[in-house]
Scaffold this active site. Sequence first.
Site, PDB file in Angstrom:
ATOM      1  N   ASN A   4       0.658  -1.184  -0.024  1.00 31.41           N
ATOM      2  CA  ASN A   4       0.184  -0.113   0.015  1.00 31.41           C
ATOM      3  C   ASN A   4       0.894   1.299  -0.026  1.00 31.41           C
ATOM      4  OD1 ASN A   4      -2.780   1.291   0.289  1.00 31.41           O
ATOM      5  ND2 ASN A   4      -1.443   2.054   2.213  1.00 31.41           N
ATOM      6  N   ASP A  10      -1.391  -7.434   2.768  1.00 29.36           N
ATOM      7  CA  ASP A  10      -1.820  -6.230   3.865  1.00 29.36           C
ATOM      8  C   ASP A  10      -2.666  -5.218   3.312  1.00 29.36           C
ATOM      9  OD1 ASP A  10      -1.363  -5.069   6.402  1.00 29.36           O
ATOM     10  OD2 ASP A  10      -0.352  -3.578   5.362  1.00 29.36           O
ATOM     11  N   HIS A  63      -7.406  -0.824   1.074  1.00 23.53           N
ATOM     12  CA  HIS A  63      -6.856   0.635   0.590  1.00 23.53           C
ATOM     13  C   HIS A  63      -6.157   0.498  -0.593  1.00 23.53           C
ATOM     14  CE1 HIS A  63      -7.242   1.957   4.742  1.00 23.53           C
ATOM     15  NE2 HIS A  63      -6.923   0.897   5.008  1.00 23.53           N
ATOM     16  N   GLU A  94      -6.009  -9.303   4.084  1.00 20.81           N
ATOM     17  CA  GLU A  94      -6.530  -8.487   4.954  1.00 20.81           C
ATOM     18  C   GLU A  94      -7.392  -7.517   4.664  1.00 20.81           C
ATOM     19  OE1 GLU A  94      -5.345  -5.685   8.730  1.00 20.81           O
ATOM     20  OE2 GLU A  94      -4.499  -5.546   6.687  1.00 20.81           O
TER      21      GLU A  94
END
Length: 488
Positions: free
Chosen positions: A104, A233, A237, A263
């Site tokens: 991210n 992860d 987003h 996640e």
Amino acid sequence: MERNHTIIQFFEWHVEADGLHWDRLKELAPELKKKGIDSVWIPPVTKGISLEDTGYAPYDLYDLGEFNQKGTVSTKYGNKQALHDAVAACHEHDIHVYVDVVLNHKAGADETEVFQVIEVDPNNRTEEVSEPFDIEGWTKFTFPNRNDRYSSFKWGFEHFNGTDYDAMEDRTGVFQIVGDYKSWSEEVDDEFGNYDYLMFANIDYNHPDVQEEMVRWGKWFADTVKCNGFRLDAIKHINHDFIKMFVEQISQYCGDDFYFVGEFWKHDLEACQHFLDQIDYRIDLFDVALHDNLYTASTSGNNFDLTTIFDHTLVQSHPLHAVTFVDNHDTQPDEALESWVEDWFKQIAYALILLRKDGLPCIFYGDYFGIGGEDPIEGKKEAIDPLLYTRYHKAYGKQEDYFDHPNTIGWVRYGLPEIERSGCAVVISNGDDGEKRMNAGKDRAGEIWVDLTGNRTDHIPIEEDGFATFPVNGGSVSVWALPRENVE
């Protein structure tokens, strides 16, 4: 006959920054396998912003503990050779290794740059609160000490779409970068209006060069680490179209057996279902809704209706895509998503994820081995081990539920002929002492079952019709089966 699969998350937030964690994994691999654990999820293995960094503030994704960067060669968990040794030890014991991958954002840039941004409202990132203006941001990543080894790609502000610090004015905010491709991705979570921006320098997946570099890195990384899958992860987003493309490309390169779990931290089941639809069910997701139910049950005592424990969960609606868990590094005390399942309910919670037919369970290092730091918490290995034993040896075959009382529930696994002495009966109470009359099967008539957890010392005979009355202590779980001494 294929046995049940179990993952362990092999870290917690306060694992010591002694560079010895990969050594611990190597040493423990044989014991984990004996317990029936056949997959490990390891923390981010790439260089973060310091030796103490847990891996979620990634600086250089090509540095696996090899280069002297950010004041250290080793990562928090060890150097590159120790990582290779740990992965090899896992494979030697037929344990799959899934690596935590942080796609991210990037942190700890080498230089600042001056570029234009528009400030947005942190609580509604679609609302602009300024005209375009210049800031000095930490967005230039040149990795001088790696000297182009493995990749010559250099990151600049054009490869990000947002940042949170202006060195020119020494102030923080949410700053959307102005330029080509520059907008928040639409294919992200809609919390705060648009939740593309999370922290640090936010990677811009609208940029074709970024997409190309990250896919190239993913293939290099899988090859280099020799892992069996990725834990992705913070994917709510990240542009969901990129996630789909990334998974497709890595799967084509590594083979269909390469595993992905994401996640996607949403309590809303519909949002999870929508995400799975968007990515064509190419990955599994952690069952956040089930964790929420377990946490709420643990804090509500006998006011919680146990018959509803699986309501609105991923494991109930999409059992083939649910990774079930009790707690993790984010939900442990004092961390970002703190929602720590209370001690009295821990063994119950693990029975609920380990001893049922649906979902792929993941046990947490912090629950099993304990939590470090200033306020240490002792591990619950003794409470979890009997459940791991039962999962590996007993919890097979058809499942029949007895979810017929708000404070006392149970289920039976009938076992399989090809797994000798398999089958079990589980009873859970969140109130007073209780019992559940359940059918273990007529073929079990005459057998004497015991509680493998040791919470009860009774010997329960299975009656002629296959039924038995299985007791449980208040606020506890009992797992009834043939005794273990004759089985290995």
